[in-house]
Write an enzyme that holds these catalytic residues in place. Structure first.
Site, mmCIF file in Angstrom:
data_model
loop_
_atom_site.group_PDB
_atom_site.id
_atom_site.type_symbol
_atom_site.label_atom_id
_atom_site.label_comp_id
_atom_site.label_asym_id
_atom_site.label_seq_id
_atom_site.Cartn_x
_atom_site.Cartn_y
_atom_site.Cartn_z
ATOM 1 C CE LYS A 11 -4.021 -2.160 2.281
ATOM 2 N NZ LYS A 11 -5.057 -1.988 3.346
ATOM 3 C CE1 TYR A 51 -9.323 -3.278 0.072
ATOM 4 C CE2 TYR A 51 -8.495 -1.399 -1.167
ATOM 5 C CZ TYR A 51 -8.273 -2.473 -0.323
ATOM 6 O OH TYR A 51 -7.004 -2.761 0.128
ATOM 7 N NE ARG A 87 -5.689 -12.116 5.383
ATOM 8 C CZ ARG A 87 -6.383 -10.962 5.357
ATOM 9 N NH1 ARG A 87 -6.583 -10.318 4.200
ATOM 10 N NH2 ARG A 87 -6.858 -10.434 6.460
ATOM 11 C CG ASN A 114 -3.781 -2.128 6.812
ATOM 12 O OD1 ASN A 114 -3.631 -1.797 5.633
ATOM 13 N ND2 ASN A 114 -4.799 -2.865 7.228
ATOM 14 C CG HIS A 117 -5.356 -6.250 -0.452
ATOM 15 N ND1 HIS A 117 -6.602 -6.217 0.123
ATOM 16 C CD2 HIS A 117 -5.392 -7.221 -1.406
ATOM 17 C CE1 HIS A 117 -7.365 -7.125 -0.471
ATOM 18 N NE2 HIS A 117 -6.659 -7.752 -1.401
ATOM 19 C CD GLU A 128 -8.620 -9.513 -3.598
ATOM 20 O OE1 GLU A 128 -9.490 -9.173 -2.788
ATOM 21 O OE2 GLU A 128 -7.440 -9.773 -3.266
HETATM 22 P P1 IDP Z 1 -7.744 -6.978 5.576
HETATM 23 O O1 IDP Z 1 -6.967 -5.955 4.771
HETATM 24 O O2 IDP Z 1 -6.948 -7.456 6.768
HETATM 25 O O3 IDP Z 1 -8.255 -8.115 4.729
HETATM 26 P P2 IDP Z 1 -10.479 -5.966 5.604
HETATM 27 O O4 IDP Z 1 -11.459 -6.214 6.700
HETATM 28 O O5 IDP Z 1 -10.672 -6.695 4.319
HETATM 29 O O6 IDP Z 1 -9.004 -6.229 6.196
HETATM 30 O O7 IDP Z 1 -10.484 -4.405 5.334
HETATM 31 C C1 IDP Z 1 -9.859 -3.877 4.183
HETATM 32 C C2 IDP Z 1 -9.058 -2.667 4.582
HETATM 33 O O8 IDP Z 1 -9.948 -1.656 5.054
HETATM 34 C C3 IDP Z 1 -8.077 -2.894 5.742
HETATM 35 O O9 IDP Z 1 -6.841 -3.400 5.332
HETATM 36 C C4 IDP Z 1 -7.951 -1.519 6.323
HETATM 37 O O10 IDP Z 1 -6.995 -0.742 5.599
HETATM 38 C C5 IDP Z 1 -9.330 -0.938 6.109
HETATM 39 N N1 IDP Z 1 -10.130 -1.112 7.319
HETATM 40 C C6 IDP Z 1 -10.706 -2.227 7.773
HETATM 41 N N2 IDP Z 1 -11.391 -2.035 8.912
HETATM 42 C C7 IDP Z 1 -11.242 -0.730 9.193
HETATM 43 C C8 IDP Z 1 -11.729 0.100 10.252
HETATM 44 O O11 IDP Z 1 -12.424 -0.337 11.177
HETATM 45 N N3 IDP Z 1 -11.356 1.412 10.191
HETATM 46 C C9 IDP Z 1 -10.577 1.913 9.191
HETATM 47 N N4 IDP Z 1 -10.105 1.157 8.167
HETATM 48 C C10 IDP Z 1 -10.437 -0.140 8.173
HETATM 49 MG MG MG Z 2 -9.657 -8.099 3.240
#
Ligand code: IDP
Ligand code: MG
Length: 144
Positions: A11, A51, A87, A114, A117, A128
């Site tokens: 990212k 997304y 993961r 974070n 992805h 994807e």
């Molecule tokens: P993942 O990336 O670990 O699979 P997902 O639940 O698929 O997590 O969410 C996609 C992305 O959305 C996350 O990587 C994060 O950047 C963002 N995200 C998820 N939950 C939150 C939240 O509660 N607040 C802000 N951003 C979030």
């Molecule tokens: Mg995800």
């Protein structure tokens, strides 16, 4: 489960921190081979489409804005149990909850920024990968 393919995105925060190589090294050191890679800047339409599964979530707009805030590195990874292995290497979505030694624990600042992805299932990995790569262009794994 066998040999699988999965999608990783480094990212904008991690690209900006100059840690593409460190993240790729973790994949390579843990049985995942890069079989496709491209650096690009997502358009808003692309980020919203990628997304789309999250479009009803309160963080959707922030997520899209963050993902278009700078260049990303998109990787096709191949290896044994690649979806789950990626993961595990990533760590939990919120870096505060990510296990020590994971990519998010070491490189991520917040749940928004974070670092990476990763596809969450084999089915989503196929979807994807198609989003970014023409499957015919992916080389076969030749090294092992
Ligand atoms: P993942 O990336 O670990 O699979 P997902 O639940 O698929 O997590 O969410 C996609 C992305 O959305 C996350 O990587 C994060 O950047 C963002 N995200 C998820 N939950 C939150 C939240 O509660 N607040 C802000 N951003 C979030
Ligand atoms: Mg995800």
């Amino acid at each position: 489960m066998g040999i699988e393919r999965t999608l990783s995105i480094i990212k904008p925060d991690a690209v900006g921190k100059n840690v593409i190589g460190e993240i790729v090294s973790r994949f390579e050191a843990n049985g995942l081979q890069v079989i496709g890679a491209k650096m690009l800047r997502l358009s808003q339409d692309q980020a919203q489409a990628f997304y789309a599964v999250h479009k009803e979530r309160p963080f959707f707009n922030d997520l899209v804005q963050f993902m278009i805030s700078g260049p990303v590195m998109v990787l096709a990874l191949e290896g044994e149990d690649a979806v789950l292995r990626n993961r595990e290497l990533m760590g939990a979505t919120n870096p505060k909850d990510a296990a020590p030694g994971t990519i998010r624990a070491d490189f991520a600042e917040s749940i928004d920024a974070n670092a990476v992805h990763g596809s969450d299932s084999l089915e989503n990995a196929a979807i994807e990968l198609k989003f970014f790569f023409n499957n015919d262009l992916l080389p076969r794994n030749v090294s092992n």
